[in-house]
Write a protein that holds these residues in place. Sequence first.
Motif, PDB file in Angstrom:
ATOM      1  N   ARG A 196       0.660   1.645 -10.130  1.00 35.22           N
ATOM      2  CA  ARG A 196      -0.685   1.542  -9.555  1.00 35.22           C
ATOM      3  C   ARG A 196      -1.046   2.791  -8.757  1.00 35.22           C
ATOM      4  O   ARG A 196      -2.150   2.886  -8.204  1.00 35.22           O
ATOM      5  CB  ARG A 196      -0.764   0.337  -8.613  1.00 35.22           C
ATOM      6  CG  ARG A 196      -0.635  -1.013  -9.266  1.00 35.22           C
ATOM      7  CD  ARG A 196      -1.037  -2.126  -8.285  1.00 35.22           C
ATOM      8  NE  ARG A 196      -0.125  -2.288  -7.169  1.00 35.22           N
ATOM      9  CZ  ARG A 196      -0.410  -1.979  -5.910  1.00 35.22           C
ATOM     10  NH1 ARG A 196      -1.569  -1.449  -5.590  1.00 35.22           N
ATOM     11  NH2 ARG A 196       0.481  -2.191  -4.961  1.00 35.22           N
ATOM     12  N   GLY A 197      -0.096   3.742  -8.626  1.00 39.82           N
ATOM     13  CA  GLY A 197      -0.354   4.952  -7.861  1.00 39.82           C
ATOM     14  C   GLY A 197       0.248   4.951  -6.475  1.00 39.82           C
ATOM     15  O   GLY A 197      -0.028   5.857  -5.673  1.00 39.82           O
ATOM     16  N   GLY A 215       3.709   9.805 -11.044  1.00 40.71           N
ATOM     17  CA  GLY A 215       2.833   8.648 -11.006  1.00 40.71           C
ATOM     18  C   GLY A 215       1.913   8.604 -12.202  1.00 40.71           C
ATOM     19  O   GLY A 215       2.010   9.435 -13.118  1.00 40.71           O
ATOM     20  N   PRO A 216       0.977   7.667 -12.227  1.00 40.98           N
ATOM     21  CA  PRO A 216       0.107   7.485 -13.399  1.00 40.98           C
ATOM     22  C   PRO A 216      -0.795   8.678 -13.687  1.00 40.98           C
ATOM     23  O   PRO A 216      -1.235   8.858 -14.824  1.00 40.98           O
ATOM     24  CB  PRO A 216      -0.717   6.244 -13.033  1.00 40.98           C
ATOM     25  CG  PRO A 216      -0.635   6.150 -11.539  1.00 40.98           C
ATOM     26  CD  PRO A 216       0.709   6.661 -11.185  1.00 40.98           C
ATOM     27  N   ASP A 219       0.817  -1.219   0.000  1.00 39.02           N
ATOM     28  CA  ASP A 219       0.000   0.000   0.000  1.00 39.02           C
ATOM     29  C   ASP A 219       0.848   1.265   0.000  1.00 39.02           C
ATOM     30  O   ASP A 219       0.335   2.355  -0.277  1.00 39.02           O
ATOM     31  CB  ASP A 219      -0.887   0.041   1.245  1.00 39.02           C
ATOM     32  CG  ASP A 219      -1.750  -1.184   1.389  1.00 39.02           C
ATOM     33  OD1 ASP A 219      -1.629  -1.874   2.415  1.00 39.02           O
ATOM     34  OD2 ASP A 219      -2.538  -1.450   0.463  1.00 39.02           O
ATOM     35  N   LEU A 220       2.127   1.127   0.336  1.00 41.06           N
ATOM     36  CA  LEU A 220       2.998   2.290   0.476  1.00 41.06           C
ATOM     37  C   LEU A 220       4.443   1.841   0.397  1.00 41.06           C
ATOM     38  O   LEU A 220       4.772   0.695   0.760  1.00 41.06           O
ATOM     39  CB  LEU A 220       2.737   2.988   1.824  1.00 41.06           C
ATOM     40  CG  LEU A 220       3.488   4.290   2.111  1.00 41.06           C
ATOM     41  CD1 LEU A 220       3.014   5.407   1.175  1.00 41.06           C
ATOM     42  CD2 LEU A 220       3.296   4.710   3.566  1.00 41.06           C
ATOM     43  N   GLN A 224       8.606  -0.039  -9.701  1.00 37.05           N
ATOM     44  CA  GLN A 224       7.793   0.556 -10.752  1.00 37.05           C
ATOM     45  C   GLN A 224       6.430  -0.117 -10.920  1.00 37.05           C
ATOM     46  O   GLN A 224       5.434   0.571 -11.172  1.00 37.05           O
ATOM     47  CB  GLN A 224       8.561   0.551 -12.078  1.00 37.05           C
ATOM     48  CG  GLN A 224       9.584   1.667 -12.201  1.00 37.05           C
ATOM     49  CD  GLN A 224       8.940   3.048 -12.123  1.00 37.05           C
ATOM     50  OE1 GLN A 224       7.910   3.290 -12.755  1.00 37.05           O
ATOM     51  NE2 GLN A 224       9.543   3.940 -11.350  1.00 37.05           N
ATOM     52  N   PRO A 225       6.309  -1.449 -10.779  1.00 32.87           N
ATOM     53  CA  PRO A 225       4.968  -2.045 -10.897  1.00 32.87           C
ATOM     54  C   PRO A 225       3.991  -1.499  -9.864  1.00 32.87           C
ATOM     55  O   PRO A 225       2.811  -1.290 -10.174  1.00 32.87           O
ATOM     56  CB  PRO A 225       5.236  -3.542 -10.685  1.00 32.87           C
ATOM     57  CG  PRO A 225       6.646  -3.736 -11.148  1.00 32.87           C
ATOM     58  CD  PRO A 225       7.366  -2.485 -10.704  1.00 32.87           C
ATOM     59  N   ALA A 226       4.470  -1.253  -8.631  1.00 35.74           N
ATOM     60  CA  ALA A 226       3.600  -0.677  -7.602  1.00 35.74           C
ATOM     61  C   ALA A 226       3.357   0.800  -7.862  1.00 35.74           C
ATOM     62  O   ALA A 226       2.237   1.300  -7.700  1.00 35.74           O
ATOM     63  CB  ALA A 226       4.221  -0.882  -6.219  1.00 35.74           C
ATOM     64  N   ILE A 227       4.395   1.513  -8.275  1.00 37.47           N
ATOM     65  CA  ILE A 227       4.265   2.938  -8.568  1.00 37.47           C
ATOM     66  C   ILE A 227       3.266   3.162  -9.699  1.00 37.47           C
ATOM     67  O   ILE A 227       2.502   4.130  -9.698  1.00 37.47           O
ATOM     68  CB  ILE A 227       5.646   3.539  -8.899  1.00 37.47           C
ATOM     69  CG1 ILE A 227       6.519   3.551  -7.645  1.00 37.47           C
ATOM     70  CG2 ILE A 227       5.523   4.947  -9.472  1.00 37.47           C
ATOM     71  CD1 ILE A 227       7.978   3.900  -7.893  1.00 37.47           C
TER      72      ILE A 227
END
Length: 264
Positions: free
Chosen positions: A75-76, A111-112, A51-52, A70-73
């Motif tokens: 996602r926001g 971010g996205p 989550d963070l 990057q995969p988590a980033i």
Amino acid sequence: MAPLVHLVRHAEGEHNKGGDAYFIRDPGLTERGLEECRNLSERFPYHSSIDLIVSSPLRRALHTALFSFQPAIARGIKIVALPELQETSDIVCDEGSEKSDLEREFADAKGPSGENVVDLGLLYEGWWVKKGKYAPTSSALIARARLARQWLRGLPAEEIAVVGHGGAFHYLTEDWTGIGNTEHASSWQNTEFRTYRFVDDTENATMVETDESRAMRGEAGRILSSEEQHSLYLKVMQFWENRGFQNPLKKEVQFKEQDRRLTT
């Protein structure tokens, strides 16, 4: 419920070459370090569940967080820089950069939705100066690690990744095993990750490595008691002194003597 915490040591920094490289202030990553980030990104299994991301504000840790997750980033998920996670010593390579410099360096990390990925809001002028709370003394390092655990435990998240440093992680986890078996000051390898859970709601905010994490790295034996860990801690301090690494116990005596002279 307190979050599950994945601790990740940073990738190879320029200072890891040794010698004069230790006098590089706030070094970045080497080419090998960037490759280690790519490998970490491929083998880290929790991109979809964290989550963070929380990071030491030192550049080598922030870049590891940015390049490895990057995969988590995508996602926001954001990266929050926490000054209590900075490395423990006061040698030049462990001095951080001014907040304004970091803001410029990471301004293009988006971010996205075009938002800034790296949150430097907890930093302040001189956050990296190794005095007071950040002094390289035994009592200050123990207290700082406790503050970091308390902060992490209080996060409104279920699962977080924390990027930091080998020395600081030993204080954070209160686990001193594995040091002295090699020439290194820490048992943590570059981009190694281990998973921890909080086991109490006391002021200490104790963390314990999960059985699954211990098994993954071949450490499935008996967990040492707090008394055994303290005995091992004292041995580690002596090892660090003998090898020329940081020596927080001796520094504590020096700081107290300086305070005594100033007040008498």
